[in-house]
Design a protein around this motif. Structure first.
Motif, short mmCIF file in Angstrom:
data_model
loop_
_atom_site.label_atom_id
_atom_site.label_comp_id
_atom_site.label_asym_id
_atom_site.label_seq_id
_atom_site.Cartn_x
_atom_site.Cartn_y
_atom_site.Cartn_z
N HIS A 103 0.07 -3.89 -12.42
CA HIS A 103 -0.39 -3.54 -11.08
C HIS A 103 -1.33 -2.34 -11.12
O HIS A 103 -1.08 -1.36 -11.83
N LEU A 104 -2.38 -2.43 -10.34
CA LEU A 104 -3.33 -1.34 -10.20
C LEU A 104 -2.95 -0.49 -8.98
O LEU A 104 -2.39 -1.01 -8.02
N PRO A 105 -3.24 0.80 -8.99
CA PRO A 105 -2.82 1.71 -7.90
C PRO A 105 -3.68 1.58 -6.65
O PRO A 105 -4.38 2.51 -6.25
N PHE A 106 -3.62 0.41 -6.02
CA PHE A 106 -4.49 0.16 -4.87
C PHE A 106 -4.25 1.12 -3.71
O PHE A 106 -5.18 1.55 -3.03
N GLN A 107 -3.00 1.46 -3.45
CA GLN A 107 -2.75 2.37 -2.33
C GLN A 107 -3.36 3.74 -2.60
O GLN A 107 -3.96 4.35 -1.69
N ARG A 108 -3.22 4.23 -3.81
CA ARG A 108 -3.81 5.54 -4.14
C ARG A 108 -5.33 5.47 -4.05
O ARG A 108 -5.97 6.40 -3.54
N TRP A 109 -5.91 4.39 -4.55
CA TRP A 109 -7.35 4.23 -4.43
C TRP A 109 -7.78 4.16 -2.96
O TRP A 109 -8.77 4.76 -2.57
N ALA A 110 -7.02 3.40 -2.16
CA ALA A 110 -7.41 3.22 -0.76
C ALA A 110 -7.45 4.55 -0.02
O ALA A 110 -8.30 4.76 0.85
N MET A 111 -6.54 5.44 -0.35
CA MET A 111 -6.53 6.74 0.32
C MET A 111 -7.74 7.59 -0.06
O MET A 111 -8.09 8.53 0.65
N ARG A 112 -8.40 7.25 -1.16
CA ARG A 112 -9.64 7.91 -1.53
C ARG A 112 -10.82 7.30 -0.78
O ARG A 112 -11.85 7.95 -0.59
N ALA A 113 -10.67 6.04 -0.37
CA ALA A 113 -11.80 5.30 0.20
C ALA A 113 -11.95 5.50 1.70
O ALA A 113 -13.07 5.46 2.22
N GLU A 114 -10.85 5.68 2.41
CA GLU A 114 -10.94 5.80 3.87
C GLU A 114 -9.72 6.56 4.39
O GLU A 114 -8.87 7.00 3.62
N ALA A 115 -9.65 6.70 5.71
CA ALA A 115 -8.59 7.51 6.33
C ALA A 115 -7.29 6.73 6.42
O ALA A 115 -6.84 6.32 7.48
N CYS A 116 -6.67 6.51 5.28
CA CYS A 116 -5.37 5.86 5.22
C CYS A 116 -4.34 6.83 4.69
O CYS A 116 -4.63 7.65 3.81
N HIS A 117 -3.12 6.74 5.23
CA HIS A 117 -2.07 7.68 4.88
C HIS A 117 -0.74 6.94 4.78
O HIS A 117 -0.53 5.92 5.46
N PRO A 118 0.19 7.42 3.98
CA PRO A 118 1.52 6.82 3.95
C PRO A 118 2.20 6.91 5.31
O PRO A 118 2.09 7.93 6.00
N SER A 119 2.89 5.86 5.69
CA SER A 119 3.64 5.85 6.95
C SER A 119 5.14 5.80 6.65
O SER A 119 5.55 5.55 5.51
N PRO A 120 5.99 6.04 7.65
CA PRO A 120 7.44 5.94 7.42
C PRO A 120 7.90 4.55 6.98
O PRO A 120 9.00 4.41 6.45
N LEU A 121 7.06 3.53 7.19
CA LEU A 121 7.41 2.17 6.78
C LEU A 121 7.04 1.89 5.33
O LEU A 121 7.34 0.81 4.81
N GLY A 122 6.37 2.83 4.68
CA GLY A 122 5.92 2.60 3.32
C GLY A 122 4.55 1.96 3.26
O GLY A 122 3.94 1.90 2.19
N LEU A 123 4.05 1.46 4.39
CA LEU A 123 2.71 0.91 4.47
C LEU A 123 1.71 2.02 4.73
O LEU A 123 2.06 3.08 5.28
N LEU A 124 0.46 1.80 4.36
CA LEU A 124 -0.57 2.75 4.72
C LEU A 124 -0.96 2.55 6.18
O LEU A 124 -1.14 1.43 6.64
N ILE A 125 -1.09 3.66 6.90
CA ILE A 125 -1.50 3.59 8.30
C ILE A 125 -2.92 4.11 8.43
O ILE A 125 -3.32 5.07 7.75
N HIS A 126 -3.70 3.46 9.28
CA HIS A 126 -5.11 3.80 9.52
C HIS A 126 -5.24 4.24 10.97
O HIS A 126 -4.60 3.68 11.86
N PRO A 127 -6.06 5.24 11.28
CA PRO A 127 -6.18 5.73 12.65
C PRO A 127 -6.62 4.68 13.65
O PRO A 127 -6.28 4.78 14.84
N ASP A 128 -7.37 3.68 13.23
CA ASP A 128 -7.81 2.61 14.12
C ASP A 128 -6.93 1.37 14.02
O ASP A 128 -6.53 0.79 15.03
N TYR A 129 -6.65 0.94 12.81
CA TYR A 129 -5.96 -0.32 12.57
C TYR A 129 -4.43 -0.19 12.59
O TYR A 129 -3.73 -1.21 12.61
N GLY A 130 -3.92 1.02 12.59
CA GLY A 130 -2.48 1.20 12.49
C GLY A 130 -1.98 0.65 11.16
O GLY A 130 -2.57 0.91 10.10
N VAL A 131 -0.90 -0.15 11.23
CA VAL A 131 -0.38 -0.77 10.00
C VAL A 131 -0.75 -2.25 9.94
O VAL A 131 -0.19 -3.00 9.13
N TRP A 132 -1.73 -2.67 10.75
CA TRP A 132 -2.15 -4.08 10.80
C TRP A 132 -3.43 -4.27 10.01
O TRP A 132 -4.48 -4.62 10.54
#
Length: 223
Positions: free
Chosen positions: A93-122
């Motif tokens: 597995h490649l560290p996609f979540q870590r990479w994604a946080m470098r690419a845009e405004a995504c952050h860990p959420s209490p659900l373990g999913l990345l949350i985005h200011p516009d898209y939420g967890v969807w």
């Protein structure tokens, strides 16, 4: 090659552009080819109905999984753009979540999913295009996590079996609920914890997409 051209090609292929970043040695990005390091990573995924409609139209004609469709689409796109495709489902597995946080405004959420200011967890990441060139990228989106200003955290109390505690996800408890309760609402609308989040409600999955993802989860985690 311009970043805008890559974004347009991703949209034309049926996915949503999800930002990019310039890779360094610490990122662990695979090389584009032997002795050719990847210098730019551009993400493709979903946010809104665009990807689901493209995938659903294809699978109506040919039986295929979402991973198979993603691999077919992005491998073909990479060949046309002179890039290499990488995927979150490949092994190791490649560290996609870590990479994604470098690419845009995504952050860990209490659900373990990345949350985005516009898209939420969807939203999600179906793959990445790796380029040998250092392509000019737009200024990075560094908005803060919506969770930082959410005091109530309704996502943690919405699950009927309390599968989330803010630190971990009790996958077996979730799966037991889905098979043990007659017609659980989660199977028709998707995860109730995700629905409880007030961010990104306009990007919630349509019922058909929600049922598809829940059925896929259950196939992989049936107790």
């Amino acid at each position: 090659m311009l970043f805008a051209d890559i974004e347009r090609a991703i949209r034309d292929a049926g996915m949503t552009p999800r930002g990019g970043f310039h890779a360094d040695d610490a990122d662990g990005v695979p090389p584009v080819a032997a002795d050719t390091p990847a210098r730019t990573v551009v993400f493709a995924g979903n946010a809104g109905p665009h990807m689901w409609r493209a995938f659903d139209a294809t699978r109506a004609q040919r039986a295929m999984t979402l991973d198979e469709w993603s691999e077919e689409v992005l491998t073909g796109l990479a060949a046309r753009l002179g890039a290499r495709a990488a995927f979150p489902f490949e092994r190791p597995h490649l560290p996609f979540q870590r990479w994604a946080m470098r690419a845009e405004a995504c952050h860990p959420s209490p659900l373990g999913l990345l949350i985005h200011p516009d898209y939420g967890v969807w939203h999600g990441y179906r793959g990445a295009l790796l380029f040998a060139a250092a392509i000019e990228l737009p200024p990075p989106d560094r908005r803060a996590s919506p969770c930082a200003s959410c005091a109530d955290r309704p996502c943690l109390s919405a699950c009927p079996v309390r599968a989330f505690d803010g630190k971990s996800y009790d996958v077996p408890a979730c799966a037991r609920h889905l098979v043990g309760v007659p017609e659980p609402v989660c199977m028709d609308v998707g995860c109730l914890a995700r629905h409880a989040c007030p961010v990104g409600r306009d990007y919630r999955y349509a019922p058909a997409q929600a049922r598809f993802h829940m059925a896929s989860f259950l196939r992989n985690h049936r107790p």
